[in-house]
Write an enzyme that holds these catalytic residues in place. Structure first.
Site, short mmCIF file in Angstrom:
data_model
loop_
_atom_site.label_atom_id
_atom_site.label_comp_id
_atom_site.label_asym_id
_atom_site.label_seq_id
_atom_site.Cartn_x
_atom_site.Cartn_y
_atom_site.Cartn_z
N TYR A 177 0.83 -1.19 0.00
CA TYR A 177 0.00 0.00 0.00
C TYR A 177 0.87 1.26 0.00
CZ TYR A 177 -3.71 -3.36 0.69
OH TYR A 177 -4.57 -4.41 0.52
N GLY A 316 -4.07 -14.15 12.11
CA GLY A 316 -4.99 -13.56 11.16
C GLY A 316 -6.17 -14.45 10.86
N ARG A 317 -6.09 -15.23 9.78
CA ARG A 317 -7.24 -16.02 9.35
C ARG A 317 -7.73 -16.98 10.43
NH1 ARG A 317 -3.64 -15.91 5.50
NH2 ARG A 317 -2.95 -18.05 5.85
#
Length: 363
Positions: A177, A316-317
């Protein structure tokens, strides 16, 4: 060596364990990037994390191109975040807002303008939009006179995060990003004081961190980096030469914690053969270091702590389908599997309907 369930001080935040919830985009806000009530339920379910790092949250319309992602640049957004943070706190949790400018990873159909980046470049592949996936667009290089406005956006979003009740913020400087597009020489082709040398490419990260610290305080400011391997087409020719000084700069500012997303060769997302840089970064960064990417089991996470490199691990997941993940890791209980088809959909399915361990045992 510390145990995964030992408390940890992250600046001003007292984490009761070292199992952090990593930022996870879920797409449950509305088209104006305003949080919806269901988000309070989702985050509250996960309040047993040592610290929740919110989903990536836009600092401006220019920087937020993900459909139904939340923002922190309007009063309406602030007002609708307040019930979320209040609910997390009532459940005994802690939550910081991850501040996001996507740079060239947006589409004009979402933001209403051409993407911006460090340089006039174009990411590969397609972008998520309200009209489905569309081809990426050429970004324009931010003019040097526009950068103070970007810094103002980060400062405003930080102030808004505190007004909304967050315990602090994390600067998203990873995953290809905007800030990452300035850091890495594969995307930064500038010849002014924000490009060329490592010192120049680190400049925007340092300036953003300084502005955020000036608003929130260093003890309520975190940063996320992704130092090894390409991410969404953004890469660097010599990552250790770049990211070790970047970590040292952040250490000088005394930030509360630094999180590193470091995939490996066997990762499910973003596989890379580039070695992890956390050992070298550990020597340059004096504060708490959090490692992330493909941690699933208690043994994997504890090994990261035992190595002396990490102070905590962000999952995370695994947190998607296991709202009570710390308890499951503590007891060795089986983990629920997440449904990828509902990761970014709207509504409760695959969001707040994953059962907690106690509910499963009672059934």
């Amino acid at each position: 060596m510390p145990d995964l369930f030992d408390p940890l001080r992250l600046g001003a935040i007292a984490a009761p364990n070292r199992i952090l919830m990593a930022p996870l985009t879920r797409g449950r806000a509305d088209r104006d990037a305003v949080p919806t009530p269901i988000m309070a339920e989702y985050y509250t379910q996960r309040a047993s994390a040592g610290l929740i790092i919110s989903e990536a949250t836009g600092i401006s319309r220019q920087g937020l191109g993900w459909p139904f992602a939340p923002g922190l640049w309007t009063n309406a957004q602030v007002d609708r975040w307040k019930p979320v943070t209040a609910a997390v706190h009532a459940a005994g949790g802690r939550i910081v807002a991850q501040l996001w400018h996507m740079g060239r990873q947006v589409h004009s159909s979402v933001t209403g303008e051409q993407p911006v980046s460090s340089s006039a470049t174009q990411t590969s592949g397609h972008m998520h939009t309200y009209e489905g996936r569309q081809p990426s667009e050429m970004a324009r290089a931010l003019d040097i006179d526009e950068i103070p406005g970007i810094l103002d956006d980060y400062a405003r979003a930080t102030d808004n995060a505190l007004k909304a009740g967050f315990d602090g913020v994390q600067i998203h400087a990873a995953n290809g990003y905007l800030i990452d597009q300035f850091l890495r020489d594969g995307a930064n082709l500038r010849t002014d004081r924000y490009g060329g040398s490592v010192e120049n490419r680190i400049r925007l990260l340092g300036e953003v961190a300084e502005r955020v610290v000036s608003v929130a305080g260093a003890d309520r400011t975190g940063v996320r980096l992704s130092p090894n391997g390409a991410s969404q087409g953004v890469d660097d020719s010599d990552p250790e030469r770049l990211f070790v000084p970047a970590a040292a700069r952040l250490s000088e500012l005394g930030i509360a914690f630094l999180e590193l997303r470091e995939p490996g060769p066997d990762g499910t997302f973003g596989r890379t053969e580039v070695p992890k840089l956390s050992p070298a970064i550990r020597k340059a960064f004096a504060g708490p270091l959090v490692v992330n990417s493909d941690y699933v089991t208690r043994e994997q996470a504890q090994a990261a702590l035992d190595s002396g490199v990490a102070d905590a691990v962000s999952f995370g997941r695994t947190f998607l389908a296991n709202p009570d993940l710390p308890e499951r890791l503590r007891t060795g209980a089986p983990l629920n599997e997440s449904n990828m088809a509902t990761w970014y959909s709207q509504g409760p399915e695959g969001y707040v309907d994953y059962p907690a361990l106690a509910d499963q045992e009672a059934a």
